[in-house]
Design an enzyme around this catalytic site. Structure first.
Site, PDB file in Angstrom:
ATOM      1  N   ASP A 256      41.707  46.838  42.827  1.00 40.66           N
ATOM      2  CA  ASP A 256      41.249  48.164  42.406  1.00 40.66           C
ATOM      3  C   ASP A 256      39.713  49.022  43.142  1.00 40.66           C
ATOM      4  OD1 ASP A 256      43.644  48.273  41.943  1.00 40.66           O
ATOM      5  OD2 ASP A 256      43.302  48.124  39.096  1.00 40.66           O
ATOM      6  N   TYR A 322      41.313  36.836  36.317  1.00 39.67           N
ATOM      7  CA  TYR A 322      40.562  37.957  36.155  1.00 39.67           C
ATOM      8  C   TYR A 322      39.452  38.023  35.300  1.00 39.67           C
ATOM      9  CZ  TYR A 322      43.813  40.817  39.018  1.00 39.67           C
ATOM     10  OH  TYR A 322      45.192  40.285  39.494  1.00 39.67           O
ATOM     11  N   TYR A 394      50.488  43.503  36.955  1.00 41.75           N
ATOM     12  CA  TYR A 394      49.532  44.476  36.209  1.00 41.75           C
ATOM     13  C   TYR A 394      48.447  44.442  35.329  1.00 41.75           C
ATOM     14  CZ  TYR A 394      51.504  47.144  40.172  1.00 41.75           C
ATOM     15  OH  TYR A 394      52.503  47.492  41.188  1.00 41.75           O
TER      16      TYR A 394
END
EC number: 5.4.99.25
Length: 430
Positions: A256, A322, A394
């Site tokens: 993103d 992440y 996601y």
């Protein structure tokens, strides 16, 4: 029908050069050029015609052949030269001219291999069709196949470059109708990884939503939604090094805009479009990109790569790691949070297409796996959570639940709303 019978039908149509005669028998006998075949066939036909003239007083074959055979003219005691071939319109007399045009067009390019192609004119295509129909030739090859081969030989001799049939550096197209040479230059591909250190830069160029790239007040007439991208920050040094027209950026997925890309970086391929040069010092290119980016991004490990790497990047299932800064609507006990995280480890997550991307992705439920998850820090304001998961998950919605569209989720398990405040990608493992 034997060879001479076919040749008789061919010469009835008009004067024909050795190349065009021989091409009608190109699939017979190896080790010969078409002009050698054509010369031999016309000689044999002239001999047969002379036999008929002497034995039977029949001059028909010699008369039909005389416009394109010195031997037939000698038998008839005629003077003159071969007339222009009605099939190729004398094109095979101009092979050197086409080779010279190609050599001039190629002179500024660095390349090792090439291939010649032909864009036929309507008249030449029609002539070939007529000849095939009237002669009933069954062992012919196409006009352009011979032209490509013969001009290719001449270009190779002039340039000391090699013909390559599969992946030539440059495709040389002979546009017969417009009498010009057109070059199609194969792109050069550079593989590397990038790290992104600011949260306001997209991966690729992003046209302004309002004007679609035309330029308006909303984008300060730049045509861009965002002033910079990873794509654009790599562009200038590559263009300078390879003297290419433009670049295209191909990433192994994307993060993103508000996410950092850290750790070992994300694999990417930058494509140099229509390059004049095919080699350069990639260490210097890497340095130039990083210096000019001024700390916004960093590229590492640049190396030349084949085109197929792009497809490999796009289709490979890459696991992601992440680092998330997560905030909560209300304070969560550490034990409860750790319990929820442990429940997500190894879980298969059902995700309906998130609302934030539903405008560009089909509304489906996708299954993805969380490989590992751990709590690295917990304060009164936030938690730092590391997530190692299957590509395509996601991760923001894994935390927030996206109003119940992701199950299970951290929000669902702890019973209060959790939100990703900051997201950093720290690993992309292909």
């Amino acid at each position: 029908m034997n060879i001479l019978d076919t040749a008789k039908k061919i010469v009835q149509e008009g004067p024909i050069c050795d190349h065009c005669m021989g091409r009608q028998f190109a699939k017979l006998s190896t080790g010969l050029t078409n002009d050698q075949r054509g010369s031999a066939i016309k000689l044999a036909l002239a001999m047969e015609g002379d036999r008929l003239r002497k034995d039977e007083g029949d001059k028909e074959i010699l008369e039909e052949l005389s416009s394109s055979s010195v031997n037939a003219r000698k038998s008839l005691r005629k003077e003159g030269e071969d007339e222009k071939c009605w099939v190729c319109l004398g094109l095979f007399e101009k092979l050197d001219d086409w080779a010279e045009r190609a050599e001039i067009a190629l002179k500024n390019y660095e390349y090792s291999t090439f291939l010649v192609g032909t864009k036929m004119s309507g008249l030449l295509s029609e002539n070939e069709e007529i000849l095939w129909t009237e002669s009933e030739a069954t062992h012919a090859e196409q006009f352009k196949s011979e032209l490509n081969r013969e001009v290719g030989k001449l270009i190779a001799k002039r340039t000391n470059k090699e013909v390559e049939l599969e992946t030539p550096d440059i495709l040389v197209t002979l546009d017969l109708a417009n009498e010009e040479v057109i070059l199609q230059v194969r792109s050069v591909y550079i593989l590397g990884r990038y790290r992104k250190f600011v949260r306001t830069i997209p991966q690729t160029r992003w046209p302004c939503r309002s004007c679609k790239g035309k330029g308006c007040e909303a984008c300060n007439f730049t045509g861009k939604q965002y002033p910079e991208s990873v794509d654009e920050l790599t562009k200038a040094p590559v263009i300078e090094a390879l003297k290419c027209m433009d670049t295209k950026f191909h990433g192994a997925g994307r993060e993103d805009i508000d996410a950092l890309m850290l750790g070992t970086g994300r694999p990417f391929v930058v494509e140099a479009v229509e390059p004049l040069l095919r080699t350069c010092d990639l260490k210097e290119v890497e340095k130039q990109i990083n210096d000019q980016a001024e700390g916004k991004i960093e590229v590492i490990g640049l190396t030349f790569t084949p085109k197929g790497t792009i497809e490999a990047l796009k289709t490979s299932k890459a696991d992601k790691v992440y680092n998330l800064k997560v905030t909560f609507k209300e304070q969560i006990p550490e034990e409860k949070l750790r319990s929820a995280i442990n429940e997500l480890i190894g879980a298969q997550i059902g995700q309906r297409t998130p609302q934030r991307v539903s405008h560009r992705r089909a509304d489906l439920v996708r299954k993805r796996t969380v490989h590992d998850m751990k709590l690295n820090e917990l304060t009164e304001d936030h938690a730092m959570i590391e997530v190692h998961c299957e590509g395509g998950l996601y991760v923001k919605e894994l935390i927030s639940s996206d109003e119940g569209r992701t199950v299970p989720s951290l929000t669902g398990l702890i019973g209060t709303q959790a939100t990703v405040a900051e997201l950093d990608v720290i690993g992309v493992d292909i």
